[in-house]
Write an enzyme that holds these catalytic residues in place. Sequence first.
Site, PDB file in Angstrom:
ATOM      1  N   ASP A 190       0.807  -1.219   0.000  1.00 50.87           N
ATOM      2  CA  ASP A 190       0.000   0.000   0.000  1.00 50.87           C
ATOM      3  C   ASP A 190       0.838   1.267   0.000  1.00 50.87           C
ATOM      4  OD1 ASP A 190       0.916  -0.471   2.596  1.00 50.87           O
ATOM      5  OD2 ASP A 190      -1.051  -1.010   3.362  1.00 50.87           O
TER       6      ASP A 190
ATOM      7  N   ASN B 219      -7.693  -3.458  14.469  1.00 48.85           N
ATOM      8  CA  ASN B 219      -9.070  -3.741  14.029  1.00 48.85           C
ATOM      9  C   ASN B 219      -9.131  -4.883  13.016  1.00 48.85           C
ATOM     10  OD1 ASN B 219      -8.028  -2.586  11.726  1.00 48.85           O
ATOM     11  ND2 ASN B 219      -9.481  -0.882  11.631  1.00 48.85           N
TER      12      ASN B 219
ATOM     13  N   HIS C 246      -7.298  -5.077  10.220  1.00 44.29           N
ATOM     14  CA  HIS C 246      -7.018  -4.776   8.815  1.00 44.29           C
ATOM     15  C   HIS C 246      -5.739  -5.467   8.352  1.00 44.29           C
ATOM     16  CE1 HIS C 246      -4.783  -0.802   9.981  1.00 44.29           C
ATOM     17  NE2 HIS C 246      -3.879  -1.688   9.609  1.00 44.29           N
TER      18      HIS C 246
ATOM     19  N   GLU D  21      -9.768  -2.120   5.474  1.00 46.04           N
ATOM     20  CA  GLU D  21     -10.414  -1.912   6.768  1.00 46.04           C
ATOM     21  C   GLU D  21     -11.635  -2.834   6.898  1.00 46.04           C
ATOM     22  OE1 GLU D  21      -8.857  -0.236   8.833  1.00 46.04           O
ATOM     23  OE2 GLU D  21      -7.954   1.551   7.976  1.00 46.04           O
TER      24      GLU D  21
HETATM   25  C1  F6R Z   1       1.526  -1.776   6.161  1.00 44.48           C
HETATM   26  C2  F6R Z   1       0.163  -2.281   6.231  1.00 44.48           C
HETATM   27  C3  F6R Z   1      -0.610  -2.345   7.504  1.00 44.48           C
HETATM   28  C4  F6R Z   1       0.222  -2.650   8.740  1.00 44.48           C
HETATM   29  C5  F6R Z   1      -0.641  -2.629  10.000  1.00 44.48           C
HETATM   30  C6  F6R Z   1       0.188  -2.836  11.247  1.00 44.48           C
HETATM   31  O1  F6R Z   1       2.009  -1.808   4.823  1.00 44.48           O
HETATM   32  O2  F6R Z   1      -0.351  -2.623   5.220  1.00 44.48           O
HETATM   33  O3  F6R Z   1      -1.636  -3.298   7.376  1.00 44.48           O
HETATM   34  O4  F6R Z   1       0.839  -3.904   8.584  1.00 44.48           O
HETATM   35  O5  F6R Z   1      -1.287  -1.389  10.082  1.00 44.48           O
HETATM   36  O6  F6R Z   1       1.007  -1.724  11.403  1.00 44.48           O
HETATM   37  P1  F6R Z   1       2.167  -1.693  12.512  1.00 44.48           P
HETATM   38  O7  F6R Z   1       3.157  -2.737  12.108  1.00 44.48           O
HETATM   39  O8  F6R Z   1       2.764  -0.309  12.413  1.00 44.48           O
HETATM   40  O9  F6R Z   1       1.513  -1.987  13.808  1.00 44.48           O
END
Ligand code: F6R
Length: 242
Positions: free
Chosen positions: A67, A135, A137, A142
Amino acid sequence: MNIVRVDNYEEMSKASARYIIDKVKANRKMTLGLATGSTPKGTYQYIIEDHKQKGTSYQQISTFNLDEYIGLSAKDPNSYHFYMKDVLFNHIDLPLNHTHIPNGDVLDKEEECVRYEAKVKESSIDLQILGIGANGHIGFNEPGTSFQSETHVVALAESTREANARFFPSIDDVPTHAITMGIASIMASKEILLLVSGEAKSEALERLLSDQLPSEDFPASILKTHPRVTIIADNEALMATG
Ligand code: F6R
């Protein structure tokens, strides 16, 4: 889903780096799917350390990131383009023209999604690294995102913007939208490695490991239906699971 329990963040980072390095050594031309955020930073550090000390080469590897924020240029320190160069690409011998990240700085976002999805499909990801949001994701998919989704534009959940505000001067500076690989794009990967660390993720991990059926309310739950998922999780992340 195969679960590997480790003591802490450091051990998760080492174990996941070792897992990825072994796959790269077995298939020098593999396509890796990469994630950003806090979770994989240590993994990337160990990959760099191994590259410098043992010479593991990434010259024929290709990568696809999950992303990118909309509205940030690749030079913006908060963009995922910048992050990937900073934490990995600038420190190993991976040719930059083998790396792919959605471009969130284009006029036609929909066209960019179609272009990116086609590239992902053409290459076919061998091993996708994932983190998980509190959550549930995965990528920036989401709760409520269709399990059939391909690369698309998303409005970030307020909780996701708050969680990521730590990287920005203030919450108002956190972009409101992003381009993300969809759930179907992620599920098309031949193999998935999910990294989970810390108490903040323990409820999400408990829900993922529970016997609840996959539901679009909790995007990560789809992983239960993928034939090859490995989860490397530390004790804190597993505390709610017992
Ligand atoms: C990152 C991504 C997100 C993260 C998730 C956890 O490219 O796609 O899904 O993996 O938000 O983020 P952290 O590791 O910062 O807790």
